[in-house]
Design a protein around this motif. Structure first.
Motif, PDB file in Angstrom:
ATOM      1  N   THR A  20      32.676  22.400  31.130  1.00 16.10           N
ATOM      2  CA  THR A  20      32.982  23.419  30.063  1.00 16.10           C
ATOM      3  C   THR A  20      32.730  24.894  30.712  1.00 16.10           C
ATOM      4  O   THR A  20      33.222  25.923  30.072  1.00 16.10           O
ATOM      5  N   GLY A  21      31.961  25.102  31.628  1.00 16.17           N
ATOM      6  CA  GLY A  21      31.713  26.227  32.292  1.00 16.17           C
ATOM      7  C   GLY A  21      32.996  27.046  32.815  1.00 16.17           C
ATOM      8  O   GLY A  21      34.125  26.254  33.414  1.00 16.17           O
ATOM      9  N   THR A  22      33.157  28.236  32.598  1.00 20.20           N
ATOM     10  CA  THR A  22      34.034  29.036  33.459  1.00 20.20           C
ATOM     11  C   THR A  22      33.630  30.192  34.154  1.00 20.20           C
ATOM     12  O   THR A  22      34.634  30.881  34.387  1.00 20.20           O
ATOM     13  N   HIS A  23      32.452  30.229  34.671  1.00 20.05           N
ATOM     14  CA  HIS A  23      31.758  31.101  35.466  1.00 20.05           C
ATOM     15  C   HIS A  23      32.358  30.914  37.115  1.00 20.05           C
ATOM     16  O   HIS A  23      32.147  29.880  37.231  1.00 20.05           O
ATOM     17  N   VAL A  24      32.913  32.088  37.826  1.00 16.18           N
ATOM     18  CA  VAL A  24      33.296  31.719  39.176  1.00 16.18           C
ATOM     19  C   VAL A  24      32.881  33.148  39.692  1.00 16.18           C
ATOM     20  O   VAL A  24      33.139  34.190  39.390  1.00 16.18           O
ATOM     21  N   PRO A  25      31.952  33.135  40.673  1.00 12.00           N
ATOM     22  CA  PRO A  25      31.316  34.066  41.295  1.00 12.00           C
ATOM     23  C   PRO A  25      32.433  35.147  42.037  1.00 12.00           C
ATOM     24  O   PRO A  25      33.556  34.363  42.417  1.00 12.00           O
ATOM     25  N   GLU A  26      32.160  36.265  42.227  1.00 18.57           N
ATOM     26  CA  GLU A  26      33.297  37.179  42.374  1.00 18.57           C
ATOM     27  C   GLU A  26      33.699  36.847  44.028  1.00 18.57           C
ATOM     28  O   GLU A  26      34.976  36.727  44.249  1.00 18.57           O
ATOM     29  N   ASP A  27      32.689  36.358  44.816  1.00 19.35           N
ATOM     30  CA  ASP A  27      33.340  35.913  46.286  1.00 19.35           C
ATOM     31  C   ASP A  27      34.157  34.830  46.162  1.00 19.35           C
ATOM     32  O   ASP A  27      34.918  34.691  47.010  1.00 19.35           O
ATOM     33  N   ILE A  28      34.030  34.034  45.246  1.00 22.36           N
ATOM     34  CA  ILE A  28      34.750  32.583  45.381  1.00 22.36           C
ATOM     35  C   ILE A  28      35.940  33.097  44.629  1.00 22.36           C
ATOM     36  O   ILE A  28      37.273  32.472  44.747  1.00 22.36           O
ATOM     37  N   LEU A  29      35.988  33.771  43.351  1.00 24.19           N
ATOM     38  CA  LEU A  29      37.138  33.965  42.831  1.00 24.19           C
ATOM     39  C   LEU A  29      38.055  34.729  43.615  1.00 24.19           C
ATOM     40  O   LEU A  29      39.516  34.545  43.532  1.00 24.19           O
ATOM     41  N   ALA A  30      37.708  35.631  44.637  1.00 32.49           N
ATOM     42  CA  ALA A  30      38.560  36.085  45.549  1.00 32.49           C
ATOM     43  C   ALA A  30      39.200  35.267  46.427  1.00 32.49           C
ATOM     44  O   ALA A  30      40.324  35.738  47.168  1.00 32.49           O
ATOM     45  N   ARG A  31      38.943  33.840  46.636  1.00 32.24           N
ATOM     46  CA  ARG A  31      39.535  32.878  47.387  1.00 32.24           C
ATOM     47  C   ARG A  31      40.628  32.237  46.750  1.00 32.24           C
ATOM     48  O   ARG A  31      41.395  31.509  47.390  1.00 32.24           O
ATOM     49  N   LEU A  32      40.539  32.113  45.428  1.00 37.45           N
ATOM     50  CA  LEU A  32      41.376  31.711  44.485  1.00 37.45           C
ATOM     51  C   LEU A  32      42.767  32.040  44.613  1.00 37.45           C
ATOM     52  O   LEU A  32      42.737  33.550  44.411  1.00 37.45           O
ATOM     53  N   ASN A  33      43.991  31.426  44.850  1.00 36.92           N
ATOM     54  CA  ASN A  33      45.238  32.282  44.348  1.00 36.92           C
ATOM     55  C   ASN A  33      45.202  32.386  42.967  1.00 36.92           C
ATOM     56  O   ASN A  33      44.493  32.084  42.137  1.00 36.92           O
ATOM     57  N   ALA A  34      46.748  32.824  42.392  1.00 36.87           N
ATOM     58  CA  ALA A  34      46.935  33.087  41.132  1.00 36.87           C
ATOM     59  C   ALA A  34      46.872  31.904  40.231  1.00 36.87           C
ATOM     60  O   ALA A  34      46.324  31.915  38.959  1.00 36.87           O
TER      61      ALA A  34
END
Length: 264
Positions: A20-34
């Motif tokens: 249920t968690g939605t937290h993604v650290p910024e450094d990992i979020l930057a690796r995800l595509n749209a």
């Protein structure tokens, strides 16, 4: 942000909430595509559905998103469903089989996430199981999940509303599965199945050891039971939730009532 939230109670029942968690650290979020940044495969609102249903239940909830690392996959990343489409420890695709990364995590990155997210969640869960078992002589882990009801990449057709998983009866006493199935069978307008497409993830299979007094059962809800639509923004439907919650409460109450005889 802590990778895990714990609410301790005095019941024999523990609610696991790995997705249920939605937290993604910024450094990992930057690796995800749209597509990945949409976080489509969240177990949307499941913690809200179960909130307050069983007074005294302990809850262990991962705050991080499953795209960071999947807390319901084995740390060695072996497939839970050999021969079937699924997603791994660090998913490379979403549930539709579409890539979610611009920069694919390598082995070193996966190891880092194991240490920082996966391991703390399971350390907390294991500690609560041990505490509850010491108090009651038994611990019953009920792992809470949801998924879209139509995902051709993962399964054919439409998923039943209630999907009970016990790894084909190996992770809990038969009475626990029977209690859950009985409530589901009596829930008018809902469908259910035991050990169908979803037989229980790594959490259920890893901790469920009835011979040691630890019982585990997974409930995978079709998101059509509680969302306005199984698409963004994945809003909770209050009327659907109000109709569903009494059945979930009945399942938890029936399971909790079994604890004294299971510990004897």
């Amino acid at each position: 942000m802590s990778p895990v939230e714990i609410t301790r109670g005095d019941s024999a029942v523990i609610l696991g909430l790995p997705h249920t968690g939605t937290h993604v650290p910024e450094d990992i979020l930057a690796r995800l595509n749209a597509r990945g940044r949409e976080l489509t495969d969240t177990d949307w609102h499941v913690h809200e559905l179960y909130d307050g249903l069983l007074p005294g239940a302990t809850t262990v909830r991962a705050t991080f998103h499953r795209y960071v690392i999947d807390a319901n996959r084995p740390p060695e990343d072996e497939s839970l469903y050999p021969g079937q489409n699924t997603t791994g420890l660090v998913p490379l695709t979403d549930f539709d089989g579409e890539p979610i990364w611009d920069t694919t995590p390598d082995a070193a990155e996966t190891a880092r996430r194991l240490a920082e997210f996966h391991a703390p969640y399971h350390a907390a869960l294991a500690a609560e199981i041990a505490r509850v078992r010491a108090r009651h002589g038994v611990a019953i882990l009920y792992d809470c999940h949801s998924i879209r009801s139509v995902i051709p990449y993962l399964f054919e057709g439409i998923l039943p509303d209630f999907n009970i998983g016990t790894a084909n009866g190996t992770t809990c006493a038969p009475a626990i599965a029977e209690a859950a199935a009985s409530v589901c069978a009596g829930a008018e307008g809902y469908s259910h199945v035991q050990n169908g497409r979803f037989k229980g993830g790594w959490t259920t299979r890893h901790y469920g050891r009835p011979e040691t007094g630890v019982h585990a059962i997974q409930m995978e809800l079709a998101q059509s039971t509680h969302l306005t639509a199984e698409a963004a923004p994945f809003a909770l439907d209050p009327d659907k939730a109000a109709r569903l919650r009494p059945h979930l409460a009945a399942i938890l109450a029936r399971i909790e009532a079994l604890a004294p005889e299971l510990s004897s």
